[in-house]
Design a protein around this motif. Structure first.
Motif, PDB file in Angstrom:
ATOM      1  N   UNK A 131       0.826  -1.205   0.000  1.00 22.09           N
ATOM      2  CA  UNK A 131       0.000   0.000   0.000  1.00 22.09           C
ATOM      3  C   UNK A 131       0.862   1.258   0.000  1.00 22.09           C
ATOM      4  N   UNK A 132       2.111   1.130   0.424  1.00 21.80           N
ATOM      5  CA  UNK A 132       3.035   2.268   0.416  1.00 21.80           C
ATOM      6  C   UNK A 132       3.575   2.567  -0.974  1.00 21.80           C
ATOM      7  N   UNK A 133       3.258   1.717  -1.937  1.00 27.02           N
ATOM      8  CA  UNK A 133       3.706   1.900  -3.325  1.00 27.02           C
ATOM      9  C   UNK A 133       2.481   1.849  -4.232  1.00 27.02           C
ATOM     10  N   UNK A 134       1.644   2.892  -4.205  1.00 24.50           N
ATOM     11  CA  UNK A 134       0.344   2.825  -4.874  1.00 24.50           C
ATOM     12  C   UNK A 134       0.417   2.884  -6.400  1.00 24.50           C
ATOM     13  N   UNK A 135      -0.530   2.212  -7.009  1.00 20.59           N
ATOM     14  CA  UNK A 135      -0.784   2.355  -8.443  1.00 20.59           C
ATOM     15  C   UNK A 135      -1.602   3.615  -8.691  1.00 20.59           C
ATOM     16  N   UNK A 136      -2.587   3.849  -7.827  1.00 22.07           N
ATOM     17  CA  UNK A 136      -3.441   5.030  -7.946  1.00 22.07           C
ATOM     18  C   UNK A 136      -4.041   5.346  -6.586  1.00 22.07           C
ATOM     19  N   UNK A 137      -4.398   6.604  -6.403  1.00 17.63           N
ATOM     20  CA  UNK A 137      -5.121   7.018  -5.209  1.00 17.63           C
ATOM     21  C   UNK A 137      -6.414   7.691  -5.646  1.00 17.63           C
ATOM     22  N   UNK A 138      -7.378   7.721  -4.738  1.00 16.30           N
ATOM     23  CA  UNK A 138      -8.680   8.281  -5.087  1.00 16.30           C
ATOM     24  C   UNK A 138      -9.289   8.990  -3.894  1.00 16.30           C
ATOM     25  N   UNK A 139     -10.094   9.982  -4.184  1.00 20.35           N
ATOM     26  CA  UNK A 139     -10.999  10.579  -3.202  1.00 20.35           C
ATOM     27  C   UNK A 139     -12.376  10.608  -3.842  1.00 20.35           C
ATOM     28  N   UNK A 140     -13.418  10.482  -3.023  1.00 19.88           N
ATOM     29  CA  UNK A 140     -14.773  10.413  -3.566  1.00 19.88           C
ATOM     30  C   UNK A 140     -15.778  10.953  -2.565  1.00 19.88           C
ATOM     31  N   UNK A 141     -16.903  11.393  -3.096  1.00 23.47           N
ATOM     32  CA  UNK A 141     -18.060  11.773  -2.293  1.00 23.47           C
ATOM     33  C   UNK A 141     -19.240  10.920  -2.733  1.00 23.47           C
ATOM     34  N   UNK A 142     -19.980  10.405  -1.774  1.00 18.64           N
ATOM     35  CA  UNK A 142     -21.174   9.612  -2.064  1.00 18.64           C
ATOM     36  C   UNK A 142     -22.384  10.291  -1.432  1.00 18.64           C
ATOM     37  N   UNK A 143     -23.488  10.251  -2.149  1.00 20.27           N
ATOM     38  CA  UNK A 143     -24.738  10.754  -1.590  1.00 20.27           C
ATOM     39  C   UNK A 143     -25.457   9.617  -0.880  1.00 20.27           C
ATOM     40  N   UNK A 144     -25.949   9.902   0.312  1.00 20.65           N
ATOM     41  CA  UNK A 144     -26.694   8.924   1.102  1.00 20.65           C
ATOM     42  C   UNK A 144     -28.185   9.132   0.860  1.00 20.65           C
ATOM     43  N   UNK A 145     -28.930   8.029   0.828  1.00 19.09           N
ATOM     44  CA  UNK A 145     -30.356   8.084   0.484  1.00 19.09           C
ATOM     45  C   UNK A 145     -30.544   8.673  -0.905  1.00 19.09           C
ATOM     46  N   UNK A 146     -29.676   8.233  -1.829  1.00 15.87           N
ATOM     47  CA  UNK A 146     -29.682   8.793  -3.172  1.00 15.87           C
ATOM     48  C   UNK A 146     -30.903   8.382  -3.970  1.00 15.87           C
ATOM     49  N   UNK A 147     -31.441   7.212  -3.696  1.00 22.83           N
ATOM     50  CA  UNK A 147     -32.637   6.747  -4.390  1.00 22.83           C
ATOM     51  C   UNK A 147     -33.345   5.745  -3.488  1.00 22.83           C
ATOM     52  N   UNK A 148     -34.425   5.197  -3.975  1.00 22.61           N
ATOM     53  CA  UNK A 148     -35.221   4.282  -3.160  1.00 22.61           C
ATOM     54  C   UNK A 148     -34.776   2.827  -3.290  1.00 22.61           C
TER      55      UNK A 148
END
Length: 304
Positions: A131-148
């Protein structure tokens, strides 16, 4: 606040539900939830020839990493919650650190580090040996209760159907002859410098709606950008992805998707681009992306 119609799941039951009720693409790709803790998910994906982006090098298509990180981030959000609430990706930023080594499995560690009433924030690392030698890193936001539709608690016949195979049809004379993963997605050239990704069962994320996997939409936008920038600049070697930010604007429905890219700024070594994907109406995009590519001097030669 929980939904009284969907009882809270004990943590062990929640992780089993995540493992069993997967996105269609996640299941057929072989993505595994290896272990979990509250707000954290460790996943893995075995190397497959179908995931390759360039057969000359054997390196994974960047879209494979994008789709894995998107779903892994979603897993972290799910184990941060109680299993009663539906989620959807709002935005996802990928920074590519280095190409994945051909033949090695890829792993991801995602952490949901903050949850508000409606938004969950996640960061993740994709790696192979450490994990100290990453291929890629990411950040994300998710919406909660996005649909039914909550895949972890809802019951639908769509969750029990036989899964399609992830196959890259041979097309030796086509534009994606050297990109098996693009062929897996069925991507083809369209009109007016667009690319088309036909709807198919294997690109589904939520089978209940159904909706296209957000990571696959990102993979489609990245492919469109690579093809379009290469064509517009008239270069022989395809550019190297540096970073990509995807904004999800609408659900990708059971329709064909179209995408186009435009160059925002071209430098000597770096190109900035914007891309949009839509379905039946170009004025109503399902996703947009902004990113940077590094130009290569010759095939197989990286700068920087």
């Amino acid at each position: 606040m929980t939904d009284s119609s969907n009882p809270t799941l004990p943590f062990d039951e929640l992780t089993r539900a995540i493992q069993a009720r997967r996105s269609i693409y996640g299941a057929i790709s072989g993505l595994r939830l290896d272990r979990a803790a509250p707000g954290e998910a460790w996943s893995s994906l075995a190397y497959r020839p179908e995931f390759v982006g360039d057969t000359e090098t054997g390196v994974l298509h960047g879209g494979v990493v994008t789709a894995m990180l998107d779903e892994s981030c979603g897993m972290a959000v799910q184990v941060a919650l109680d299993g009663t609430r539906a989620i959807a990706t709002l935005d996802l930023r990928i920074d590519y650190q280095k190409p994945a080594t051909p033949g090695l499995d890829i792993r991801a560690h995602a952490v949901c580090y903050r949850v508000t009433r409606l938004i969950a924030f996640v960061r993740a690392t994709a790696y192979q040996e450490s994990e100290d030698d990453p291929v890629a890193t990411a950040t994300a936001c998710f919406m909660i209760d996005a649909n039914r539709s909550n895949m972890l608690t809802d019951r639908a016949s769509a969750l029990g159907v036989a899964l399609p195979d992830l196959e890259a049809a041979d097309d030796p004379d086509g534009p994606f002859a050297s990109s098996p993963f693009a062929r897996c997605l069925g991507i083809r050239t369209g009109n007016d410098d667009t690319l088309v990704m036909p709807f198919s069962q294997q690109i589904i994320g939520n089978p209940i709606l159904p909706a296209i996997h957000g990571g696959i939409t990102g993979a489609f936008l990245e492919t469109t950008a690579i093809v379009g920038v290469t064509r517009e600049l008239g270069v022989e070697a395809r550019p190297k992805p540096i970073g990509l930010t995807i904004n999800y604007l609408r659900s990708g429905r059971a329709l064909d998707s179209h995408a186009r890219v435009s160059i925002v700024k071209q430098g000597r070594r770096v190109v900035a681009f914007e891309a949009q994907a839509w379905q039946d109406d170009p004025a109503k995009p399902i996703a947009s992306a902004f990113g940077h590519f590094m130009l290569r001097q010759a095939p197989g030669l990286d700068e920087g």
